[in-house]
Write an enzyme that holds these catalytic residues in place. Sequence first.
Site, short mmCIF file in Angstrom:
data_model
loop_
_atom_site.label_atom_id
_atom_site.label_comp_id
_atom_site.label_asym_id
_atom_site.label_seq_id
_atom_site.Cartn_x
_atom_site.Cartn_y
_atom_site.Cartn_z
CD GLU A 85 1.99 2.04 14.21
OE1 GLU A 85 1.59 1.81 15.36
OE2 GLU A 85 2.39 1.16 13.44
CE LYS A 274 1.74 -1.50 17.96
NZ LYS A 274 1.78 -0.66 16.75
CG ASP A 290 -12.11 2.19 29.16
OD1 ASP A 290 -10.91 2.13 28.83
OD2 ASP A 290 -12.49 2.09 30.33
CG HIS A 387 5.99 1.19 8.01
ND1 HIS A 387 6.35 0.42 9.08
CD2 HIS A 387 4.64 1.17 7.98
CE1 HIS A 387 5.28 -0.04 9.68
NE2 HIS A 387 4.23 0.39 9.02
C1 MEV Z 1 2.99 -2.32 13.59
O1 MEV Z 1 2.32 -1.29 14.27
C2 MEV Z 1 2.14 -3.56 13.57
C3 MEV Z 1 2.82 -4.80 12.96
O2 MEV Z 1 4.04 -5.06 13.63
C4 MEV Z 1 1.84 -5.94 13.15
C5 MEV Z 1 2.40 -7.29 12.80
O3 MEV Z 1 3.63 -7.50 12.90
O4 MEV Z 1 1.58 -8.17 12.48
C6 MEV Z 1 3.14 -4.60 11.52
#
Ligand code: MEV
Length: 433
Positions: A85, A274, A290, A387
Amino acid sequence: MTDSAASFSKLSKLEKIDFIASSFFKEPTLAKNVLQKYWNADEKLQQLHDDFIENTISNFYLPLGVAPHFSINGNEYFVPMVIEESSVVAAAAKAAKFWKTRGGFSTRIIGQEKIGQVHFAYNGASNELHDWFANCQSLFREETAFITKNMKKRGGGILAIELRNATDKLPNYYQLHATFDTKDSMGANFINSCLEQFAAVMRREADKLNGQLDVIMSILSNYVTNCVVEAKVSCSIADLKDKGIDDPELFAKRFKMAVDIARAEPYRAVTHNKGIMNGIDAVVLATGNDFRAIEAAAHAYASRDGQYRSLSFCELTDTRFTFGLQMPLALGTVGGLTSLHPLVKFSLELLKNPSAAQLMEIVAATGLAQNFAALRSLTTTGIQAGHMKMHLNNILNQLEANSEERKAVQAEFNGKAVSHAGVHEFIDKLRQS
Ligand code: MEV
């Protein structure tokens, strides 16, 4: 096709590729070429990768990047990250640089204990089982001595072996619940071997019981609730001032609210975590650990009070900002891929050959950096601004834009929202004119 499909695993690597290319692809030669392009010219190295798994037909590359500027407990690190990513490595580096001048990351190991269980059914009196289990204790240790010998020399081994009555969860369900210290190894093989030996003792000794005992399975638990690390950053609220943070007090309050939202609201918490895992998984992969085990444990831990919540927390006093993360991380720096995969060896050396505890600290700090970077963007400029540059670059690569086209596109889309269709249309026009 059916014959080859049935005996697929018996085919040679080239036969497998022929079979796949001719059975599933419109242009078999093209398909074969793609696979071959990703083979390593060094045959020994290729064989090493072929042997990691079964039915290998090629290699699947992911980029290995480096996030500099990490200051963790006063030590400087360049952190290796394997991730597909865009923006993740840049975000980690930016957050690490920000905190380097504000005291860096401080971490502490809360525990390093691993867990394994023998799950079994027993239909007799539980007090009788209890006495029988107490008598088996010494046998469990004696009969695993051949497995634990080396681990003991390294200062680890079996910590405790308990009988747990789990009949409140399921009728007749009991567990042998064991804890282990596996030192610098992740310890999966060690734990599973010990557990299977415990199970063998249980089966053999079962005729001393009046009730029937049936061992269902023996396996480590990836839910390592006592293999936990904490990473923190802290500075005076005034020191948060930076480019884009003109009012540090307001920033701190809004940042804390963003963390609190992820503690209170599962829909947000999953995305929040995430983002933490973007950093965690990338270092876990680079160091040959792992990531599925790490993911499973992290999310179970995030739900430990019955609701899925943020793994990170934020505390404010009148003058001080503290942001931290606590999570389970069962990592190894010896065994497994660590001595086999040349890039894993490279990554570990880049990290100054850490112990498992030090790697837990580095990984947790990277997760915290990632989370800080995401929340900083989300609560200020929004996530898309950062981004867009990478996104535009990916689109330009896909469209095989030359350097003049790149310049023209960059000028056209400066400060504007970038879409694949928009860039495509612009380049088409350029190419036509
Ligand atoms: C994107 O890979 C991760 C985010 O969505 C994490 C977040 O929203 O805190 C930017």
